[in-house]
Design a protein around this motif. Structure first.
Motif, PDB file in Angstrom:
ATOM      1  N   THR A 157      39.163  56.840 -52.291  1.00  0.00           N
ATOM      2  CA  THR A 157      39.053  55.691 -51.393  1.00  0.00           C
ATOM      3  C   THR A 157      38.990  54.445 -52.257  1.00  0.00           C
ATOM      4  N   HIS A 158      39.613  53.389 -51.815  1.00  0.00           N
ATOM      5  CA  HIS A 158      39.645  52.168 -52.608  1.00  0.00           C
ATOM      6  C   HIS A 158      39.132  51.002 -51.781  1.00  0.00           C
ATOM      7  N   VAL A 159      38.700  49.964 -52.482  1.00  0.00           N
ATOM      8  CA  VAL A 159      38.246  48.754 -51.807  1.00  0.00           C
ATOM      9  C   VAL A 159      39.444  48.100 -51.137  1.00  0.00           C
ATOM     10  N   SER A 160      39.327  47.816 -49.869  1.00  0.00           N
ATOM     11  CA  SER A 160      40.358  47.091 -49.140  1.00  0.00           C
ATOM     12  C   SER A 160      40.095  45.595 -49.306  1.00  0.00           C
ATOM     13  N   PHE A 161      41.004  44.928 -50.012  1.00  0.00           N
ATOM     14  CA  PHE A 161      40.813  43.502 -50.236  1.00  0.00           C
ATOM     15  C   PHE A 161      40.909  42.727 -48.928  1.00  0.00           C
ATOM     16  N   GLU A 162      41.625  43.272 -47.943  1.00  0.00           N
ATOM     17  CA  GLU A 162      41.786  42.578 -46.664  1.00  0.00           C
ATOM     18  C   GLU A 162      40.509  42.652 -45.821  1.00  0.00           C
ATOM     19  N   SER A 163      39.830  43.808 -45.836  1.00  0.00           N
ATOM     20  CA  SER A 163      38.674  43.949 -44.948  1.00  0.00           C
ATOM     21  C   SER A 163      37.326  44.019 -45.661  1.00  0.00           C
ATOM     22  N   GLN A 164      37.294  44.404 -46.927  1.00  0.00           N
ATOM     23  CA  GLN A 164      36.004  44.576 -47.607  1.00  0.00           C
ATOM     24  C   GLN A 164      35.643  43.459 -48.577  1.00  0.00           C
ATOM     25  N   VAL A 165      36.599  42.652 -48.982  1.00  0.00           N
ATOM     26  CA  VAL A 165      36.302  41.559 -49.908  1.00  0.00           C
ATOM     27  C   VAL A 165      36.260  40.260 -49.117  1.00  0.00           C
ATOM     28  N   VAL A 166      35.108  39.612 -49.187  1.00  0.00           N
ATOM     29  CA  VAL A 166      34.947  38.334 -48.492  1.00  0.00           C
ATOM     30  C   VAL A 166      34.722  37.240 -49.528  1.00  0.00           C
ATOM     31  N   GLN A 167      35.206  36.056 -49.197  1.00  0.00           N
ATOM     32  CA  GLN A 167      35.032  34.899 -50.066  1.00  0.00           C
ATOM     33  C   GLN A 167      34.027  33.958 -49.430  1.00  0.00           C
ATOM     34  N   LYS A 168      33.167  33.424 -50.288  1.00  0.00           N
ATOM     35  CA  LYS A 168      32.187  32.440 -49.821  1.00  0.00           C
ATOM     36  C   LYS A 168      32.246  31.243 -50.752  1.00  0.00           C
ATOM     37  N   GLU A 169      32.151  30.074 -50.165  1.00  0.00           N
ATOM     38  CA  GLU A 169      32.118  28.839 -50.941  1.00  0.00           C
ATOM     39  C   GLU A 169      30.668  28.525 -51.291  1.00  0.00           C
ATOM     40  N   GLY A 170      30.452  28.027 -52.492  1.00  0.00           N
ATOM     41  CA  GLY A 170      29.103  27.672 -52.912  1.00  0.00           C
ATOM     42  C   GLY A 170      29.032  27.509 -54.407  1.00  0.00           C
ATOM     43  N   ASP A 171      27.838  27.561 -54.927  1.00  0.00           N
ATOM     44  CA  ASP A 171      27.596  27.436 -56.358  1.00  0.00           C
ATOM     45  C   ASP A 171      27.112  28.802 -56.843  1.00  0.00           C
ATOM     46  N   PHE A 172      28.014  29.584 -57.463  1.00  0.00           N
ATOM     47  CA  PHE A 172      27.714  30.957 -57.846  1.00  0.00           C
ATOM     48  C   PHE A 172      27.916  31.172 -59.337  1.00  0.00           C
ATOM     49  N   GLU A 173      27.402  32.302 -59.802  1.00  0.00           N
ATOM     50  CA  GLU A 173      27.645  32.776 -61.159  1.00  0.00           C
ATOM     51  C   GLU A 173      28.179  34.203 -61.054  1.00  0.00           C
ATOM     52  N   CYS A 174      29.307  34.469 -61.688  1.00  0.00           N
ATOM     53  CA  CYS A 174      29.938  35.788 -61.621  1.00  0.00           C
ATOM     54  C   CYS A 174      29.000  36.850 -62.194  1.00  0.00           C
ATOM     55  N   ARG A 175      28.822  37.949 -61.450  1.00  0.00           N
ATOM     56  CA  ARG A 175      27.947  39.055 -61.882  1.00  0.00           C
ATOM     57  C   ARG A 175      28.507  39.792 -63.079  1.00  0.00           C
ATOM     58  N   ARG A 176      29.815  39.673 -63.312  1.00  0.00           N
ATOM     59  CA  ARG A 176      30.416  40.403 -64.423  1.00  0.00           C
ATOM     60  C   ARG A 176      30.472  39.564 -65.695  1.00  0.00           C
ATOM     61  N   CYS A 177      30.996  38.331 -65.600  1.00  0.00           N
ATOM     62  CA  CYS A 177      31.219  37.544 -66.821  1.00  0.00           C
ATOM     63  C   CYS A 177      30.294  36.347 -66.967  1.00  0.00           C
TER      64      CYS A 177
END
Length: 118
Positions: free
Chosen positions: A66-86
């Motif tokens: 099973t893979h992440v569906s970018f259309e239904s499972q990935v949401v974008q939010k505007e704001g002031d964030f820091e990437c959890r990975r980099c």
């Protein structure tokens, strides 16, 4: 991230789009959920016990397909964030919606790296 880190980590491993990756690469993905060594170990051990991954000779093979569906499972939010990975500063954060909780924020390239698209 919200939700139980073990369950979120398990869902992340189940959704990886890799045929195989090294344990170090799997841990790199898990570290987006937790950097606590005992929780990381619990995620890997539980994933193996539940049949989510197979682990042999330093190689992890996701078993679910099973893979992440970018259309239904990935949401974008505007704001002031820091990437959890980099750790980069973000004005738009990408979050993965799993049943057990949301994981993020990630930048546009890190979300692809975490899920195995790149």
């Amino acid at each position: 991230m919200d939700g139980d880190p073990v369950e979120v980590g398990l869902e992340l491993l189940a959704a990886l789009e890799h045929e195989e990756l090294s344990v170090a690469e799997a841990v790199d993905r898990i570290e987006t959920v937790t950097t606590h060594p005992s929780v990381t170990r619990e995620i890997l051990e539980t994933a193996e016990t539940r049949g989510i991954i197979e682990r042999e000779d330093g190689v992890v093979r996701p078993q679910r397909g099973t893979h992440v569906s970018f259309e239904s499972q990935v949401v974008q939010k505007e704001g002031d964030f820091e990437c959890r990975r980099c750790g980069a500063g973000l004005s738009t954060g990408h979050f993965i919606r799993f049943d057990s909780g949301d994981l993020g924020p990630f930048g546009s390239s890190c979300i692809r790296k975490v899920t195995g698209r790149d």
